[in-house]
Design a protein around this motif. Structure first.
Motif, short mmCIF file in Angstrom:
data_model
loop_
_atom_site.label_atom_id
_atom_site.label_comp_id
_atom_site.label_asym_id
_atom_site.label_seq_id
_atom_site.Cartn_x
_atom_site.Cartn_y
_atom_site.Cartn_z
N PRO A 35 57.81 -30.95 15.48
CA PRO A 35 57.49 -29.55 15.17
C PRO A 35 56.08 -29.19 15.65
CG PRO A 35 58.45 -30.64 13.27
CD PRO A 35 58.18 -31.71 14.27
N ARG A 36 55.96 -28.00 16.20
CA ARG A 36 54.68 -27.52 16.72
C ARG A 36 54.12 -26.48 15.75
NH1 ARG A 36 55.15 -24.53 21.18
NH2 ARG A 36 53.25 -25.24 22.22
N ILE A 37 52.88 -26.69 15.33
CA ILE A 37 52.24 -25.74 14.42
C ILE A 37 51.02 -25.13 15.08
CG2 ILE A 37 50.96 -27.62 13.27
CD1 ILE A 37 51.05 -25.90 10.70
N ALA A 38 50.92 -23.81 15.01
CA ALA A 38 49.76 -23.09 15.52
C ALA A 38 48.76 -22.91 14.37
CB ALA A 38 50.17 -21.73 16.07
N LEU A 39 47.56 -23.43 14.56
CA LEU A 39 46.48 -23.27 13.59
C LEU A 39 45.60 -22.13 14.11
CD1 LEU A 39 45.64 -27.06 13.24
CD2 LEU A 39 47.08 -25.69 11.72
N VAL A 40 45.81 -20.96 13.55
CA VAL A 40 45.13 -19.76 14.06
C VAL A 40 43.83 -19.54 13.32
CG1 VAL A 40 45.31 -17.28 14.42
CG2 VAL A 40 47.33 -18.73 14.74
N ALA A 41 42.73 -19.67 14.04
CA ALA A 41 41.39 -19.47 13.47
C ALA A 41 40.38 -19.69 14.58
CB ALA A 41 41.12 -20.44 12.32
N ASP A 42 39.18 -19.19 14.37
CA ASP A 42 38.08 -19.43 15.31
C ASP A 42 37.39 -20.71 14.86
OD1 ASP A 42 38.70 -16.96 16.60
OD2 ASP A 42 37.71 -15.94 14.93
N ARG A 43 37.92 -21.82 15.34
CA ARG A 43 37.57 -23.15 14.83
C ARG A 43 36.07 -23.39 14.83
NH1 ARG A 43 40.01 -28.85 17.16
NH2 ARG A 43 39.31 -30.19 15.43
N SER A 44 35.61 -23.90 13.68
CA SER A 44 34.18 -24.17 13.52
C SER A 44 33.97 -25.31 12.55
CB SER A 44 33.45 -22.92 13.01
OG SER A 44 32.12 -23.22 12.64
N ASP A 45 33.07 -26.23 12.88
CA ASP A 45 32.74 -27.32 11.97
C ASP A 45 31.98 -26.82 10.74
OD1 ASP A 45 33.96 -29.18 13.57
OD2 ASP A 45 32.11 -29.80 14.60
N ALA A 46 31.52 -25.57 10.80
CA ALA A 46 30.82 -24.97 9.65
C ALA A 46 31.79 -24.48 8.59
CB ALA A 46 29.92 -23.83 10.12
N VAL A 47 33.07 -24.42 8.92
CA VAL A 47 34.09 -23.96 7.97
C VAL A 47 34.76 -25.19 7.39
CG1 VAL A 47 36.17 -22.59 7.64
CG2 VAL A 47 34.41 -21.82 9.24
N SER A 95 37.24 -25.67 5.48
CA SER A 95 38.69 -25.66 5.61
C SER A 95 39.13 -26.25 6.94
CB SER A 95 39.20 -24.22 5.47
OG SER A 95 40.56 -24.12 5.78
N HIS A 96 38.44 -25.89 8.02
CA HIS A 96 38.81 -26.37 9.34
C HIS A 96 38.63 -27.88 9.46
CE1 HIS A 96 37.90 -22.11 11.17
NE2 HIS A 96 38.76 -22.08 10.17
N THR A 97 37.56 -28.39 8.89
CA THR A 97 37.29 -29.82 9.00
C THR A 97 38.28 -30.66 8.19
OG1 THR A 97 35.70 -29.86 7.15
CG2 THR A 97 34.84 -29.34 9.36
N ARG A 98 38.93 -30.04 7.21
CA ARG A 98 39.91 -30.75 6.39
C ARG A 98 41.25 -30.95 7.11
NH1 ARG A 98 40.23 -31.41 0.72
NH2 ARG A 98 38.15 -31.90 -0.05
N VAL A 99 41.57 -30.09 8.05
CA VAL A 99 42.90 -30.07 8.62
C VAL A 99 43.31 -31.37 9.30
CG1 VAL A 99 44.34 -28.97 10.40
CG2 VAL A 99 43.05 -27.57 8.79
N PRO A 100 42.49 -32.00 10.15
CA PRO A 100 42.94 -33.25 10.79
C PRO A 100 43.35 -34.32 9.78
CG PRO A 100 41.01 -32.39 11.91
CD PRO A 100 41.17 -31.58 10.67
#
Length: 236
Positions: free
Chosen positions: A5-17, A19-24
């Motif tokens: 399954p392919r999932i699109a993670l829509v966001a302006d990725r930033s290490d300052a967020v 939430s974004h750093t949690r995803v991997p």
């Protein structure tokens, strides 16, 4: 033949967020603990208005104001209209309601007060919260019998927030009249979860389930998105 399954993670990725750093780590936990392997792609909001119909799930993550409001709204509309499993958290929740107001309810002037501070009060679907929820954690009550209640196996949960904007209560009736439901609220009755019944999986939360715990175990709502993505991939 089934594919990952392919999932699109829509966001302006930033290490300052955060939430974004949690995803991997969450994606790895899904693979190891749940046997749910997802092929994930980060999609900047400027690019989110094209090609997402080929994904098996779309997750609009926090990080607003996004560089492209139109891109975030286009991603949500693609998920809603094409039956693609969708999760929106924090900014994703806010923009899911905005997209629904404009494209389903016909509120052409519907606006988001953070993106467009000059939006008239009667047109603002998303407005500043009376009290900031940045860094806040609180109880979310869940409607018995709702999809969220079934996924959680409980009628309440703790939610972690990092936001200053929420839904304008004056627009709730028209959103409900057009099919959106609100099965979760805080202890004062403020809306914290939105769901679109009849869609394979369309869920949005003002809180951020990706911040739950230490990141080694996945929140049930995120696991449910991954399961829905797998089901979607199996239909291809």
């Amino acid at each position: 033949m089934n594919h990952t399954p392919r999932i699109a993670l829509v966001a302006d990725r930033s290490d300052a967020v955060r939430s974004h750093t949690r995803v991997p780590g969450l994606l790895e936990a899904l693979r190891v603990r749940e046997g749910l392997d997802l092929d994930a792609y980060w999609i900047p909001t400027e690019d989110a208005d094209q090609g997402l119909d080929g994904f098996d799930a779309i997750w609009v993550l926090p990080g607003s104001p996004y560089r492209s409001e139109d891109g975030a709204l286009a991603a949500i509309r693609t998920a809603r209209e094409n039956g693609i499993p969708f999760l929106g958290t924090c900014g994703g929740f806010q923009h899911a309601l905005l997209e629904f107001a404009r494209n389903v309810c016909g509120l052409d002037r519907a606006g988001h007060a953070e993106n467009a501070p000059a939006t008239a009060d009667e047109d603002a679907v998303i407005v500043p919260l009376a009290c900031s929820l940045v860094g806040h954690e609180g109880t979310v009550r869940v409607a018995p019998g709702s999809r969220v209640a079934r996924l959680l196996g409980a009628d309440r949960m703790q939610g972690r927030y990092h936001c200053n904007y929420g839904v304008n209560p004056h627009h709730l009736d028209v959103l409900r009249e057009h099919g959106l439901t609100f099965p979760g609220s805080d202890e004062s009755g403020e809306v914290r979860i939105a769901e679109l019944p009849g869609h394979p999986f369309f869920l949005a939360t003002l809180f951020q389930p990706e911040l739950d715990g230490d990141g080694t175990r996945v929140h049930p709502l995120i696991t449910a998105l991954a399961t829905a993505a797998t089901d979607h991939a199996d239909t291809r």
